[in-house]
Design an enzyme around this catalytic site. Structure first.
Site, short mmCIF file in Angstrom:
data_model
loop_
_atom_site.label_atom_id
_atom_site.label_comp_id
_atom_site.label_asym_id
_atom_site.label_seq_id
_atom_site.Cartn_x
_atom_site.Cartn_y
_atom_site.Cartn_z
N TYR A 143 -5.08 -1.20 -6.04
CA TYR A 143 -3.81 -0.54 -5.85
C TYR A 143 -3.98 0.66 -4.67
O TYR A 143 -4.69 1.59 -5.23
CB TYR A 143 -3.24 -0.18 -7.01
CG TYR A 143 -1.66 0.29 -6.75
CD1 TYR A 143 -0.78 -0.50 -6.34
CD2 TYR A 143 -1.48 1.79 -7.10
CE1 TYR A 143 0.53 -0.09 -6.39
CE2 TYR A 143 -0.36 2.04 -7.09
CZ TYR A 143 0.99 1.18 -6.62
OH TYR A 143 2.01 1.76 -6.28
N ASP A 235 -10.09 5.48 -1.01
CA ASP A 235 -9.06 5.84 -1.78
C ASP A 235 -9.54 6.50 -3.07
O ASP A 235 -9.91 5.95 -4.24
CB ASP A 235 -8.08 4.51 -2.03
CG ASP A 235 -6.74 4.95 -2.62
OD1 ASP A 235 -6.77 6.04 -3.01
OD2 ASP A 235 -5.95 4.19 -2.79
N LYS A 264 -2.51 12.62 -6.81
CA LYS A 264 -2.82 12.93 -8.34
C LYS A 264 -3.27 14.47 -8.44
O LYS A 264 -2.36 15.25 -8.34
CB LYS A 264 -3.77 11.84 -8.92
CG LYS A 264 -2.85 10.56 -8.90
CD LYS A 264 -3.03 9.40 -9.61
CE LYS A 264 -1.91 8.42 -9.70
NZ LYS A 264 -2.71 6.97 -8.81
C1 LIG Z 1 -1.70 6.21 -7.72
C2 LIG Z 1 -2.49 5.56 -6.69
C3 LIG Z 1 -2.03 5.67 -5.37
C4 LIG Z 1 -0.51 5.73 -5.19
O1 LIG Z 1 -0.08 7.11 -5.32
P1 LIG Z 1 1.12 7.69 -5.52
O2 LIG Z 1 1.39 8.94 -5.44
O3 LIG Z 1 1.59 6.90 -6.82
O4 LIG Z 1 1.99 6.99 -4.24
C5 LIG Z 1 -2.68 5.08 -4.37
N1 LIG Z 1 -4.31 4.85 -4.67
C6 LIG Z 1 -4.61 4.90 -5.95
C7 LIG Z 1 -5.99 4.65 -6.20
C8 LIG Z 1 -3.87 5.24 -7.05
O5 LIG Z 1 -4.41 5.34 -8.11
#
Ligand SMILES: *Cc1c(COP(=O)(O)O)cnc(C)c1O
Length: 448
Positions: A143, A235, A264
């Site tokens: 994701y 990521d 985050k």
């Molecule tokens: C939460 C998340 C996202 C997206 O971040 P948002 O602030 O919810 O748009 C992207 N990559 C990873 C690995 C995530 O856990």
């Protein structure tokens, strides 16, 4: 436990918010979500006044728990009092960027945005611009936020959008491969190497049942990208400033990505994202370069204050020792409980993330040989090696209904909130205590 007020709020919400929520996963809890009222350290109190040990922690951003330290609260309040934003740069953005660049090995320069999604959107655009290529390799079941280039499923030969609303012609630029499968990565580079702009990968697949990388996997991706002139984009939206502490997962695993996306934790509980990396790439964003990137709220002063003060607090206190130790206690305790009560299941996680993966082992592994006791480390000698989750596609084979319909509601009634579905991780915060660990292990013992 009484949930009348949450039920009533959900009933109202269904009329004005699609599915009653503003982000899909919040509606996953069965039979309906509880509405939060206040946070208190490692706990949450819901709209009916019920108190829970909270392992959701805002889905990851709350490294310090629900009560922010005085330094964080004071910095945010000062920003609010001084005026919320300006459309002009502020000192805080420089301070925060310097902090991240100082601690994260591969990051020399960064651009702040407002969400992890925005960060991955901009990172993919940058990688495409830098390489002059279109294709993006992603991991099946991974994701990277709600964006067109990554909401793609299937495999490299048959990619298709994973949601309505994305043209098939967009999905054709995305090449999904299974995480932890070095041969599949090599094949996709053999076939498409000259067209690949980047590989977008999480160091630990944390939105897919927490799959830990097998030995050498990330090195293979690094080599493939270097060899083909593609960018390696890590990521670290979840792992950043959580796994590996202040140096992030790239420091822990010793990998040097070209670009890193953050989110985050770096916003200290406020909306945030960032794209960091080598100056030669990041500088190609406008206005220093030709890759358009902008945002009214980017580098928002309140977010920068909360994020920077949170990270400074973590640097100056025993935050990572504490959260990693609580994480270890949970994983070790859960390993014992699982061995006794659900031998087919697998305890996963690292540092301050943990989970019991409801894996279906047809024949529960014999307890001979060393199993990982502190979360699955993909040890090839482990008797569970074949069963333990290697990537996102393994989660869909797990007992997702048992988790969602039986286990999770029972945990909630026992006063413990765990991740809202079988995919997401549980997060330890600095505010969690050994008493929380005991209560949580008791609840697992009762509910598994
Ligand atoms: C939460 C998340 C996202 C997206 O971040 P948002 O602030 O919810 O748009 C992207 N990559 C990873 C690995 C995530 O856990």
């Amino acid at each position: 436990m009484n949930h009348d007020r949450s039920r009533e709020l959900y009933d109202r919400a269904l009329s004005v918010l699609p599915g009653g929520v503003n982000s899909a996963v919040r509606a996953a809890p069965q039979p309906y979500p509880v509405f939060a009222r206040t946070g208190d350290g490692g706990h949450v109190v819901d709209a009916d006044g019920n108190r829970y040990v909270d392992w959701i922690q805002g889905l990851g951003p709350l490294l310090l728990g629900h009560d922010l330290p005085e330094s964080v609260t004071a910095a945010v309040q000062k920003r609010v009092a001084d005026g919320p934003l300006f459309g002009m740069p502020t000192e805080l953005e420089v301070d925060h960027a310097e902090f991240v660049a100082r601690h994260v090995p591969s990051v020399e320069m960064l651009r702040f945005v407002n969400s992890g999604t925005e960060a991955t959107v901009s990172a993919v655009r940058l990688a495409r611009a830098v390489t002059g290529r279109n294709k993006v390799v992603v991991m099946q079941g991974g994701y990277h936020g709600a964006q067109e280039s990554t909401l793609v499923e299937g495999d490299a030969d048959h990619p298709r959008p994973s949601t309505n609303g994305i043209p098939q012609s967009f999905a054709e630029h995305t090449l999904p491969v299974p995480f932890n499968d070095a041969d599949a990565a090599k094949r996709v580079f053999e076939e498409h190497g000259d067209d690949i702009a980047c590989v977008l990968v999480e160091p630990v697949q944390a939105n897919a049942g927490i799959a830990y990388p097998v030995d050498g996997y990330h090195e293979t991706l690094r080599d493939l990208c270097t060899g083909a002139g593609a960018l390696l984009v890590w990521d670290e939206v979840i792992t950043g400033f959580r796994v590996g502490g202040l140096q992030c997962a790239q420091g822990k695993f010793g990998i040097d990505p070209d670009l890193t996306t953050f989110g985050k934790i770096i916003g200290g509980g406020f909306p945030v994202g960032a794209i960091g990396g080598k100056t030669e790439y990041v500088e190609q964003f406008t206005p220093s370069g030709e890759v358009f990137q902008a945002g009214t709220f980017s580098g928002h002063p309140a977010t920068m204050a909360a994020g920077l003060e949170t990270l400074k607090f973590a640097a100056e206190n025993d935050v990572y020792d504490h959260v990693n130790d609580i994480g270890r206690q949970l994983r070790e305790g859960l390993t014992d409980i699982v061995a006794e009560q659900a031998p087919g299941y697998t305890v996963v996680g690292t540092d301050s993330i943990f989970k019991v993966a409801f894996t279906r082992a047809d024949s529960p592994p014999q307890a001979e040989g060393d199993t990982c006791t502190n979360g699955c480390r993909q040890n090839p000698d482990c008797p569970r090696f074949e069963e333990c989750p290697k990537g996102g596609r393994d989660v869909s084979r797990m007992e997702t209904d048992r988790y969602a319909r039986l286990f999770r509601p029972a945990m909630r009634e026992a006063g413990v909130l765990v991740s809202q579905n079988q995919y997401e991780a549980n997060f330890v915060s600095y505010a969690h205590t050994e008493e929380d660990v005991e209560r949580t292990l008791d609840a697992y013992r009762e509910c598994l």
